[in-house]
Design a protein around this motif. Structure first.
Motif, PDB file in Angstrom:
ATOM      1  N   ALA A 112     -24.232  -6.775  -4.952  1.00 43.68           N
ATOM      2  CA  ALA A 112     -25.742  -6.981  -4.552  1.00 43.68           C
ATOM      3  C   ALA A 112     -26.776  -6.782  -5.555  1.00 43.68           C
ATOM      4  O   ALA A 112     -27.610  -7.605  -5.844  1.00 43.68           O
ATOM      5  CB  ALA A 112     -26.052  -6.117  -3.264  1.00 43.68           C
ATOM      6  N   ARG A 113     -26.432  -5.692  -6.193  1.00 47.52           N
ATOM      7  CA  ARG A 113     -27.256  -5.570  -7.565  1.00 47.52           C
ATOM      8  C   ARG A 113     -27.361  -6.359  -8.484  1.00 47.52           C
ATOM      9  O   ARG A 113     -28.291  -6.895  -9.069  1.00 47.52           O
ATOM     10  CB  ARG A 113     -27.149  -4.070  -7.918  1.00 47.52           C
ATOM     11  N   ALA A 114     -26.189  -6.834  -8.854  1.00 49.03           N
ATOM     12  CA  ALA A 114     -26.092  -7.962  -9.934  1.00 49.03           C
ATOM     13  C   ALA A 114     -26.552  -9.395  -9.633  1.00 49.03           C
ATOM     14  O   ALA A 114     -27.081  -9.698 -10.252  1.00 49.03           O
ATOM     15  CB  ALA A 114     -24.437  -8.093 -10.018  1.00 49.03           C
ATOM     16  N   PHE A 115     -26.335  -9.574  -8.111  1.00 49.92           N
ATOM     17  CA  PHE A 115     -27.038 -10.762  -7.905  1.00 49.92           C
ATOM     18  C   PHE A 115     -28.702 -10.524  -7.700  1.00 49.92           C
ATOM     19  O   PHE A 115     -29.134 -11.667  -8.107  1.00 49.92           O
ATOM     20  CB  PHE A 115     -26.519 -10.988  -6.117  1.00 49.92           C
ATOM     21  N   ALA A 116     -29.105  -9.766  -7.341  1.00 47.74           N
ATOM     22  CA  ALA A 116     -30.644  -9.394  -7.346  1.00 47.74           C
ATOM     23  C   ALA A 116     -31.212  -9.574  -8.874  1.00 47.74           C
ATOM     24  O   ALA A 116     -31.977  -9.937  -9.342  1.00 47.74           O
ATOM     25  CB  ALA A 116     -31.023  -7.968  -6.831  1.00 47.74           C
ATOM     26  N   ASP A 117     -30.506  -8.824  -9.749  1.00 51.72           N
ATOM     27  CA  ASP A 117     -30.909  -8.773 -11.091  1.00 51.72           C
ATOM     28  C   ASP A 117     -30.589 -10.225 -11.582  1.00 51.72           C
ATOM     29  O   ASP A 117     -31.697 -10.643 -12.583  1.00 51.72           O
ATOM     30  CB  ASP A 117     -29.892  -7.758 -11.804  1.00 51.72           C
ATOM     31  N   SER A 118     -29.768 -10.979 -11.429  1.00 56.09           N
ATOM     32  CA  SER A 118     -29.521 -12.281 -12.015  1.00 56.09           C
ATOM     33  C   SER A 118     -30.575 -13.241 -11.664  1.00 56.09           C
ATOM     34  O   SER A 118     -31.153 -14.058 -12.048  1.00 56.09           O
ATOM     35  CB  SER A 118     -28.027 -12.755 -11.761  1.00 56.09           C
ATOM     36  N   ASP A 119     -30.763 -13.052 -10.055  1.00 56.40           N
ATOM     37  CA  ASP A 119     -31.857 -13.793  -9.416  1.00 56.40           C
ATOM     38  C   ASP A 119     -33.220 -13.722 -10.155  1.00 56.40           C
ATOM     39  O   ASP A 119     -34.013 -14.577 -10.270  1.00 56.40           O
ATOM     40  CB  ASP A 119     -31.693 -13.915  -7.971  1.00 56.40           C
ATOM     41  N   SER A 120     -33.636 -12.383 -10.246  1.00 60.48           N
ATOM     42  CA  SER A 120     -34.738 -11.950 -10.841  1.00 60.48           C
ATOM     43  C   SER A 120     -35.025 -12.517 -12.193  1.00 60.48           C
ATOM     44  O   SER A 120     -36.107 -13.102 -12.534  1.00 60.48           O
ATOM     45  CB  SER A 120     -34.917 -10.415 -10.798  1.00 60.48           C
ATOM     46  N   ARG A 121     -33.982 -12.523 -12.949  1.00 56.36           N
ATOM     47  CA  ARG A 121     -34.194 -12.993 -14.454  1.00 56.36           C
ATOM     48  C   ARG A 121     -34.344 -14.625 -14.257  1.00 56.36           C
ATOM     49  O   ARG A 121     -35.071 -15.162 -15.089  1.00 56.36           O
ATOM     50  CB  ARG A 121     -32.915 -12.779 -15.258  1.00 56.36           C
ATOM     51  N   THR A 133     -28.478 -21.164  -6.110  1.00 52.13           N
ATOM     52  CA  THR A 133     -27.215 -21.603  -5.134  1.00 52.13           C
ATOM     53  C   THR A 133     -26.134 -21.117  -5.598  1.00 52.13           C
ATOM     54  O   THR A 133     -25.123 -20.480  -4.995  1.00 52.13           O
ATOM     55  CB  THR A 133     -27.575 -23.022  -4.821  1.00 52.13           C
ATOM     56  N   ASN A 134     -25.773 -21.401  -7.046  1.00 48.04           N
ATOM     57  CA  ASN A 134     -24.624 -20.838  -7.510  1.00 48.04           C
ATOM     58  C   ASN A 134     -24.295 -19.268  -7.557  1.00 48.04           C
ATOM     59  O   ASN A 134     -23.293 -18.727  -7.250  1.00 48.04           O
ATOM     60  CB  ASN A 134     -24.244 -21.418  -8.985  1.00 48.04           C
ATOM     61  N   LEU A 135     -25.567 -18.611  -7.943  1.00 49.17           N
ATOM     62  CA  LEU A 135     -25.424 -17.322  -7.857  1.00 49.17           C
ATOM     63  C   LEU A 135     -25.168 -16.668  -6.626  1.00 49.17           C
ATOM     64  O   LEU A 135     -24.365 -15.623  -6.572  1.00 49.17           O
ATOM     65  CB  LEU A 135     -26.893 -16.549  -8.272  1.00 49.17           C
ATOM     66  N   TYR A 136     -25.724 -17.325  -5.522  1.00 48.90           N
ATOM     67  CA  TYR A 136     -25.568 -16.907  -4.129  1.00 48.90           C
ATOM     68  C   TYR A 136     -24.047 -16.895  -3.673  1.00 48.90           C
ATOM     69  O   TYR A 136     -23.557 -15.980  -3.080  1.00 48.90           O
ATOM     70  CB  TYR A 136     -26.589 -17.607  -3.168  1.00 48.90           C
ATOM     71  N   GLN A 176     -21.608 -17.262  -5.448  1.00 49.31           N
ATOM     72  CA  GLN A 176     -20.730 -16.576  -6.434  1.00 49.31           C
ATOM     73  C   GLN A 176     -20.644 -14.977  -5.802  1.00 49.31           C
ATOM     74  O   GLN A 176     -19.607 -14.450  -5.658  1.00 49.31           O
ATOM     75  CB  GLN A 176     -21.035 -16.464  -7.799  1.00 49.31           C
ATOM     76  N   ALA A 177     -21.917 -14.451  -5.230  1.00 48.78           N
ATOM     77  CA  ALA A 177     -22.053 -13.309  -4.786  1.00 48.78           C
ATOM     78  C   ALA A 177     -21.290 -13.074  -3.418  1.00 48.78           C
ATOM     79  O   ALA A 177     -20.587 -12.160  -3.172  1.00 48.78           O
ATOM     80  CB  ALA A 177     -23.594 -12.845  -4.550  1.00 48.78           C
ATOM     81  N   GLU A 178     -21.387 -14.125  -2.738  1.00 44.35           N
ATOM     82  CA  GLU A 178     -20.706 -14.173  -1.353  1.00 44.35           C
ATOM     83  C   GLU A 178     -19.025 -14.272  -1.606  1.00 44.35           C
ATOM     84  O   GLU A 178     -18.303 -13.659  -1.021  1.00 44.35           O
ATOM     85  CB  GLU A 178     -21.110 -15.676  -0.635  1.00 44.35           C
ATOM     86  N   ALA A 179     -18.857 -15.210  -2.655  1.00 39.94           N
ATOM     87  CA  ALA A 179     -17.201 -15.183  -2.868  1.00 39.94           C
ATOM     88  C   ALA A 179     -16.763 -13.673  -3.380  1.00 39.94           C
ATOM     89  O   ALA A 179     -15.784 -13.213  -2.951  1.00 39.94           O
ATOM     90  CB  ALA A 179     -16.884 -16.223  -3.906  1.00 39.94           C
ATOM     91  N   ASP A 180     -17.586 -12.912  -4.209  1.00 38.98           N
ATOM     92  CA  ASP A 180     -17.240 -11.758  -4.559  1.00 38.98           C
ATOM     93  C   ASP A 180     -17.013 -10.696  -3.341  1.00 38.98           C
ATOM     94  O   ASP A 180     -16.273  -9.928  -3.339  1.00 38.98           O
ATOM     95  CB  ASP A 180     -18.202 -11.079  -5.465  1.00 38.98           C
ATOM     96  N   CYS A 181     -18.009 -10.854  -2.545  1.00 40.40           N
ATOM     97  CA  CYS A 181     -18.242 -10.037  -1.354  1.00 40.40           C
ATOM     98  C   CYS A 181     -16.800 -10.378  -0.372  1.00 40.40           C
ATOM     99  O   CYS A 181     -16.197  -9.359   0.072  1.00 40.40           O
ATOM    100  CB  CYS A 181     -19.182 -10.174  -0.413  1.00 40.40           C
ATOM    101  N   GLU A 182     -16.505 -11.628  -0.287  1.00 40.12           N
ATOM    102  CA  GLU A 182     -15.343 -12.019   0.597  1.00 40.12           C
ATOM    103  C   GLU A 182     -14.095 -11.179  -0.227  1.00 40.12           C
ATOM    104  O   GLU A 182     -13.278 -10.980   0.640  1.00 40.12           O
ATOM    105  CB  GLU A 182     -15.200 -13.532   0.519  1.00 40.12           C
ATOM    106  N   SER A 183     -13.976 -11.443  -1.273  1.00 38.80           N
ATOM    107  CA  SER A 183     -12.935 -10.772  -2.253  1.00 38.80           C
ATOM    108  C   SER A 183     -12.801  -9.247  -1.880  1.00 38.80           C
ATOM    109  O   SER A 183     -11.646  -8.673  -1.732  1.00 38.80           O
ATOM    110  CB  SER A 183     -12.962 -10.901  -3.829  1.00 38.80           C
ATOM    111  N   ALA A 184     -13.850  -8.561  -1.975  1.00 35.68           N
ATOM    112  CA  ALA A 184     -13.952  -7.306  -1.700  1.00 35.68           C
ATOM    113  C   ALA A 184     -13.568  -6.677  -0.330  1.00 35.68           C
ATOM    114  O   ALA A 184     -12.564  -5.930  -0.344  1.00 35.68           O
ATOM    115  CB  ALA A 184     -15.343  -6.683  -1.997  1.00 35.68           C
ATOM    116  N   TRP A 185     -13.959  -7.688   0.578  1.00 39.65           N
ATOM    117  CA  TRP A 185     -13.598  -7.334   2.028  1.00 39.65           C
ATOM    118  C   TRP A 185     -12.089  -7.548   2.076  1.00 39.65           C
ATOM    119  O   TRP A 185     -11.282  -6.955   2.706  1.00 39.65           O
ATOM    120  CB  TRP A 185     -14.348  -8.108   2.920  1.00 39.65           C
ATOM    121  N   SER A 186     -11.554  -8.690   1.610  1.00 35.21           N
ATOM    122  CA  SER A 186     -10.099  -9.119   1.801  1.00 35.21           C
ATOM    123  C   SER A 186      -9.416  -7.871   1.158  1.00 35.21           C
ATOM    124  O   SER A 186      -8.238  -7.542   1.584  1.00 35.21           O
ATOM    125  CB  SER A 186      -9.937 -10.424   0.885  1.00 35.21           C
TER     126      SER A 186
END
Length: 239
Positions: free
Chosen positions: A81-90, A190-193, A195-205
């Motif tokens: 979440a922090r990485a996505f927020a930082d990347s989106d902000s930049r 959209t790509n950032l989002y 990717q973040a969703e894919a990373d979250c899915e991987s963490a949950w899996s």
């Protein structure tokens, strides 16, 4: 030992002496066997207690792993979440800077058009004055004076057409750049989002797989403990 024989004529049983009292030895033997069995049972039950403790210890280790898996998952999700927020902000900061540059170019284009148009008007006035002066000096009539002024007007019209064409060409280029910037930024966000969703899915899996494996280990550990409630063992109650 003494052996009791059948009574005769109502008298007390006769005692036959055969080398000592065997009944006393028999009682002692049975008592010894019972004591040995009790000691064996106690030893076996103590062993089962230790086995139960070992099983509970292994199960507790696996249970603590499950708790740690949840903590690791939460840390990963927080980092994502922090990485996505930082990347989106930049990305948005870069977008605003690029858009500001295009707005500046648009303002400069408007200023350039205004300056060129004013210069063209001033040039047309100067040319008209020069033509009238020269025509009057040569004794031109009113019709000639009008025709000579038309030359200055046509020159003004041609110059203003170039100014306008340049202005709208530049404006179109700026608008195209803004459209492209908007599309690129939207795609990148959209790509950032995604990717973040894919990373979250991987963490949950990963968490689900680790947890399932740990519970399977717990089941296997407890299934390997055969202790039941008996004289020789203490029952193991599954968690």
């Amino acid at each position: 030992g003494s052996i009791v024989v059948a009574p005769s004529n109502g008298r007390q049983p006769a005692i036959s002496e055969r080398g000592g009292d065997s009944s006393g030895d028999g009682g002692g033997s049975w008592s010894g066997i019972g004591a040995a069995q009790a000691r064996a049972n106690a030893t076996a039950k103590m062993s089962s207690q230790k086995q139960n403790e070992a099983t509970r210890s292994l199960v507790e280790q696996q249970r603590q792993l499950i708790d740690s898996f949840g903590s690791q998952r939460d840390i990963k999700l927080g980092n994502i979440a922090r990485a996505f927020a930082d990347s989106d902000s930049r990305l948005l900061t870069n977008y605003q800077q690029a858009l500001g540059g295009l707005d500046g170019t648009k303002t400069n284009n408007e200023k350039a058009e205004a300056d060129a148009s004013f210069s063209n008007v001033a040039n047309a006035i100067r040319e008209r004055t020069n033509i009238l002066t020269e025509s009057a000096a040569n004794g031109a009539g009113e019709s000639d004076l009008l025709r000579s002024q038309l030359a200055a007007l046509r020159n003004y019209n041609a110059n203003q057409g170039e100014v306008n064409r340049s202005f709208y060409d530049t404006l179109q280029s700026i608008n195209n750049s803004i459209t492209s910037l908007n599309n690129d930024t939207a795609n990148q966000r959209t790509n950032l989002y995604n990717q973040a969703e894919a990373d979250c899915e991987s963490a949950w899996s990963n968490y689900a797989n680790q947890t399932a494996d740990a519970w399977t280990q717990i089941m296997n550990i407890e299934s390997a403990n055969p202790n039941i409630a008996s004289d020789t063992s203490e029952v193991y109650n599954r968690r």
